[in-house]
Design a protein around this motif. Structure first.
Motif, PDB file in Angstrom:
ATOM      1  N   MET A   1     -16.298  34.075 -45.854  1.00  0.00           N
ATOM      2  CA  MET A   1     -17.126  33.882 -44.683  1.00  0.00           C
ATOM      3  C   MET A   1     -18.059  32.710 -44.935  1.00  0.00           C
ATOM      4  SD  MET A   1     -20.117  36.793 -44.693  1.00  0.00           S
ATOM      5  CE  MET A   1     -19.621  37.752 -46.103  1.00  0.00           C
ATOM      6  N   LEU A   2     -18.381  31.994 -43.874  1.00  0.00           N
ATOM      7  CA  LEU A   2     -19.320  30.889 -44.007  1.00  0.00           C
ATOM      8  C   LEU A   2     -20.733  31.434 -43.826  1.00  0.00           C
ATOM      9  CD1 LEU A   2     -19.670  27.809 -44.358  1.00  0.00           C
ATOM     10  CD2 LEU A   2     -19.834  27.695 -41.875  1.00  0.00           C
ATOM     11  N   VAL A   3     -21.592  31.100 -44.776  1.00  0.00           N
ATOM     12  CA  VAL A   3     -22.993  31.491 -44.736  1.00  0.00           C
ATOM     13  C   VAL A   3     -23.828  30.224 -44.830  1.00  0.00           C
ATOM     14  CG1 VAL A   3     -24.824  32.801 -45.881  1.00  0.00           C
ATOM     15  CG2 VAL A   3     -22.491  33.685 -45.869  1.00  0.00           C
ATOM     16  N   VAL A   4     -24.761  30.075 -43.903  1.00  0.00           N
ATOM     17  CA  VAL A   4     -25.699  28.959 -43.955  1.00  0.00           C
ATOM     18  C   VAL A   4     -26.981  29.487 -44.580  1.00  0.00           C
ATOM     19  CG1 VAL A   4     -27.040  27.311 -42.612  1.00  0.00           C
ATOM     20  CG2 VAL A   4     -24.692  27.856 -41.933  1.00  0.00           C
ATOM     21  N   ILE A   5     -27.424  28.811 -45.617  1.00  0.00           N
ATOM     22  CA  ILE A   5     -28.641  29.216 -46.320  1.00  0.00           C
ATOM     23  C   ILE A   5     -29.690  28.134 -46.108  1.00  0.00           C
ATOM     24  CG2 ILE A   5     -29.681  29.732 -48.555  1.00  0.00           C
ATOM     25  CD1 ILE A   5     -26.853  30.550 -49.473  1.00  0.00           C
ATOM     26  N   THR A   6     -30.851  28.550 -45.654  1.00  0.00           N
ATOM     27  CA  THR A   6     -31.983  27.639 -45.528  1.00  0.00           C
ATOM     28  C   THR A   6     -33.122  28.192 -46.373  1.00  0.00           C
ATOM     29  OG1 THR A   6     -32.984  28.721 -43.606  1.00  0.00           O
ATOM     30  CG2 THR A   6     -31.291  27.068 -43.165  1.00  0.00           C
ATOM     31  N   TYR A   7     -33.917  27.286 -46.893  1.00  0.00           N
ATOM     32  CA  TYR A   7     -35.052  27.739 -47.694  1.00  0.00           C
ATOM     33  C   TYR A   7     -36.242  26.829 -47.497  1.00  0.00           C
ATOM     34  CZ  TYR A   7     -32.997  24.310 -50.918  1.00  0.00           C
ATOM     35  OH  TYR A   7     -32.438  23.186 -51.471  1.00  0.00           O
ATOM     36  N   ASP A   8     -37.400  27.397 -47.708  1.00  0.00           N
ATOM     37  CA  ASP A   8     -38.657  26.668 -47.668  1.00  0.00           C
ATOM     38  C   ASP A   8     -39.448  27.128 -48.884  1.00  0.00           C
ATOM     39  OD1 ASP A   8     -40.731  25.063 -46.879  1.00  0.00           O
ATOM     40  OD2 ASP A   8     -41.506  26.464 -45.394  1.00  0.00           O
ATOM     41  N   VAL A   9     -39.599  26.238 -49.834  1.00  0.00           N
ATOM     42  CA  VAL A   9     -40.309  26.562 -51.072  1.00  0.00           C
ATOM     43  C   VAL A   9     -41.609  25.778 -51.085  1.00  0.00           C
ATOM     44  CG1 VAL A   9     -40.225  26.475 -53.594  1.00  0.00           C
ATOM     45  CG2 VAL A   9     -38.152  27.030 -52.301  1.00  0.00           C
ATOM     46  N   ASN A  10     -42.714  26.473 -51.303  1.00  0.00           N
ATOM     47  CA  ASN A  10     -44.032  25.860 -51.369  1.00  0.00           C
ATOM     48  C   ASN A  10     -44.113  25.009 -52.634  1.00  0.00           C
ATOM     49  OD1 ASN A  10     -46.819  25.459 -52.116  1.00  0.00           O
ATOM     50  ND2 ASN A  10     -47.329  26.911 -50.508  1.00  0.00           N
ATOM     51  N   THR A  11     -44.295  23.699 -52.466  1.00  0.00           N
ATOM     52  CA  THR A  11     -44.329  22.792 -53.615  1.00  0.00           C
ATOM     53  C   THR A  11     -45.723  22.203 -53.853  1.00  0.00           C
ATOM     54  OG1 THR A  11     -43.628  20.976 -52.186  1.00  0.00           O
ATOM     55  CG2 THR A  11     -41.897  22.164 -53.384  1.00  0.00           C
ATOM     56  N   MET A  12     -46.740  22.963 -53.531  1.00  0.00           N
ATOM     57  CA  MET A  12     -48.106  22.490 -53.708  1.00  0.00           C
ATOM     58  C   MET A  12     -48.525  22.447 -55.185  1.00  0.00           C
ATOM     59  SD  MET A  12     -48.972  21.667 -50.734  1.00  0.00           S
ATOM     60  CE  MET A  12     -50.731  21.468 -50.711  1.00  0.00           C
ATOM     61  N   ASP A  13     -47.766  23.100 -56.048  1.00  0.00           N
ATOM     62  CA  ASP A  13     -48.068  23.049 -57.486  1.00  0.00           C
ATOM     63  C   ASP A  13     -46.771  22.802 -58.260  1.00  0.00           C
ATOM     64  OD1 ASP A  13     -46.752  25.521 -57.470  1.00  0.00           O
ATOM     65  OD2 ASP A  13     -48.573  26.681 -57.721  1.00  0.00           O
ATOM     66  N   SER A  14     -46.887  22.583 -59.554  1.00  0.00           N
ATOM     67  CA  SER A  14     -45.704  22.266 -60.368  1.00  0.00           C
ATOM     68  C   SER A  14     -44.737  23.444 -60.449  1.00  0.00           C
ATOM     69  CB  SER A  14     -46.124  21.807 -61.773  1.00  0.00           C
ATOM     70  OG  SER A  14     -46.832  22.830 -62.440  1.00  0.00           O
ATOM     71  N   ALA A  15     -45.250  24.662 -60.392  1.00  0.00           N
ATOM     72  CA  ALA A  15     -44.369  25.835 -60.418  1.00  0.00           C
ATOM     73  C   ALA A  15     -43.492  25.868 -59.169  1.00  0.00           C
ATOM     74  CB  ALA A  15     -45.202  27.114 -60.530  1.00  0.00           C
ATOM     75  N   GLY A  16     -44.061  25.487 -58.031  1.00  0.00           N
ATOM     76  CA  GLY A  16     -43.285  25.445 -56.791  1.00  0.00           C
ATOM     77  C   GLY A  16     -42.205  24.384 -56.837  1.00  0.00           C
TER      78      GLY A  16
ATOM     79  N   LEU B   1     -21.970  33.283 -40.533  1.00  0.00           N
ATOM     80  CA  LEU B   1     -21.150  32.817 -39.422  1.00  0.00           C
ATOM     81  C   LEU B   1     -19.741  33.417 -39.448  1.00  0.00           C
ATOM     82  CD1 LEU B   1     -22.196  29.075 -39.274  1.00  0.00           C
ATOM     83  CD2 LEU B   1     -23.097  31.006 -37.985  1.00  0.00           C
ATOM     84  N   GLY B   2     -19.403  34.117 -40.515  1.00  0.00           N
ATOM     85  CA  GLY B   2     -18.121  34.807 -40.580  1.00  0.00           C
ATOM     86  C   GLY B   2     -16.968  33.901 -40.965  1.00  0.00           C
ATOM     87  N   ASN B   3     -15.755  34.401 -40.740  1.00  0.00           N
ATOM     88  CA  ASN B   3     -14.550  33.666 -41.113  1.00  0.00           C
ATOM     89  C   ASN B   3     -14.079  32.721 -40.022  1.00  0.00           C
ATOM     90  OD1 ASN B   3     -14.295  34.811 -43.692  1.00  0.00           O
ATOM     91  ND2 ASN B   3     -13.421  36.660 -42.811  1.00  0.00           N
ATOM     92  N   ASN B   4     -14.469  32.949 -38.789  1.00  0.00           N
ATOM     93  CA  ASN B   4     -14.061  32.091 -37.677  1.00  0.00           C
ATOM     94  C   ASN B   4     -15.190  31.130 -37.316  1.00  0.00           C
ATOM     95  OD1 ASN B   4     -11.548  33.404 -37.421  1.00  0.00           O
ATOM     96  ND2 ASN B   4     -12.528  35.056 -36.317  1.00  0.00           N
ATOM     97  N   TYR B   5     -15.737  30.497 -38.327  1.00  0.00           N
ATOM     98  CA  TYR B   5     -16.915  29.650 -38.142  1.00  0.00           C
ATOM     99  C   TYR B   5     -16.611  28.291 -37.524  1.00  0.00           C
ATOM    100  CZ  TYR B   5     -15.132  27.508 -42.381  1.00  0.00           C
ATOM    101  OH  TYR B   5     -14.324  26.900 -43.303  1.00  0.00           O
ATOM    102  N   LYS B   6     -15.365  27.835 -37.594  1.00  0.00           N
ATOM    103  CA  LYS B   6     -15.056  26.471 -37.143  1.00  0.00           C
ATOM    104  C   LYS B   6     -15.398  26.261 -35.672  1.00  0.00           C
ATOM    105  CE  LYS B   6     -11.741  25.499 -40.690  1.00  0.00           C
ATOM    106  NZ  LYS B   6     -10.414  25.073 -41.078  1.00  0.00           N
ATOM    107  N   THR B   7     -15.325  27.296 -34.868  1.00  0.00           N
ATOM    108  CA  THR B   7     -15.677  27.159 -33.452  1.00  0.00           C
ATOM    109  C   THR B   7     -17.178  27.355 -33.215  1.00  0.00           C
ATOM    110  OG1 THR B   7     -15.251  29.502 -33.022  1.00  0.00           O
ATOM    111  CG2 THR B   7     -13.407  27.968 -32.713  1.00  0.00           C
ATOM    112  N   LYS B   8     -17.921  27.709 -34.257  1.00  0.00           N
ATOM    113  CA  LYS B   8     -19.342  27.995 -34.118  1.00  0.00           C
ATOM    114  C   LYS B   8     -20.237  26.868 -34.632  1.00  0.00           C
ATOM    115  CE  LYS B   8     -18.476  32.914 -34.695  1.00  0.00           C
ATOM    116  NZ  LYS B   8     -18.654  34.069 -35.548  1.00  0.00           N
ATOM    117  N   VAL B   9     -19.647  25.851 -35.254  1.00  0.00           N
ATOM    118  CA  VAL B   9     -20.424  24.777 -35.845  1.00  0.00           C
ATOM    119  C   VAL B   9     -20.048  23.459 -35.187  1.00  0.00           C
ATOM    120  CG1 VAL B   9     -20.955  23.523 -37.971  1.00  0.00           C
ATOM    121  CG2 VAL B   9     -20.521  25.982 -38.057  1.00  0.00           C
ATOM    122  N   ASP B  10     -21.036  22.786 -34.612  1.00  0.00           N
ATOM    123  CA  ASP B  10     -20.859  21.442 -34.061  1.00  0.00           C
ATOM    124  C   ASP B  10     -21.690  20.493 -34.895  1.00  0.00           C
ATOM    125  OD1 ASP B  10     -19.224  22.189 -31.889  1.00  0.00           O
ATOM    126  OD2 ASP B  10     -20.984  22.744 -30.702  1.00  0.00           O
ATOM    127  N   HIS B  11     -21.149  19.335 -35.171  1.00  0.00           N
ATOM    128  CA  HIS B  11     -21.856  18.348 -35.978  1.00  0.00           C
ATOM    129  C   HIS B  11     -21.921  17.038 -35.218  1.00  0.00           C
ATOM    130  CE1 HIS B  11     -21.921  15.034 -38.985  1.00  0.00           C
ATOM    131  NE2 HIS B  11     -22.948  15.741 -39.398  1.00  0.00           N
TER     132      HIS B  11
END
Length: 96
Positions: A1-16, A71-81
């Motif tokens: 299955m196609l999975v879209v992963i998004t992330y937001d990491v706080n980079t205000m310090d070196s650990a971030g 997005l599952g296995n039939n993702y090709k019809t669900k993604v426009d670029h």
């Protein structure tokens, strides 16, 4: 299955900044970066659980966030670029 992963990491310090690099590295091990903090991963349910576990243990849940869009296995019809960055067929082997 196609999975879209998004992330937001706080980079205000070196650990971030370190967390951000680690999150990106883990995502690269499972899929393809399509935008700065967005990856498309073609994984089965076992790999998805493994990926979630790894990422969940990297982030600071009080400062960072992760989103998984299945997005599952039939993702090709669900993604426009439109625009820059060539679209990659996720069924082909990922060779980087």
């Amino acid at each position: 299955m196609l999975v879209v992963i998004t992330y937001d990491v706080n980079t205000m310090d070196s650990a971030g900044k370190k967390r951000l690099r680690k999150v990106a590295k883990v995502c690269q091990d499972y899929g393809l970066r399509v935008q700065n903090s967005v990856f498309e991963c073609n994984v089965d349910s076992t790999k998805l659980k493994e990926l979630k576990y790894k990422l969940e243990n990297l982030i600071d849940k009080d400062k960072d966030s992760l989103r998984f869009y299945k997005l599952g296995n039939n993702y090709k019809t669900k993604v426009d670029h439109i625009g820059a960055k060539e679209t990659v067929d996720m069924d082909d082997p990922l060779i980087i």
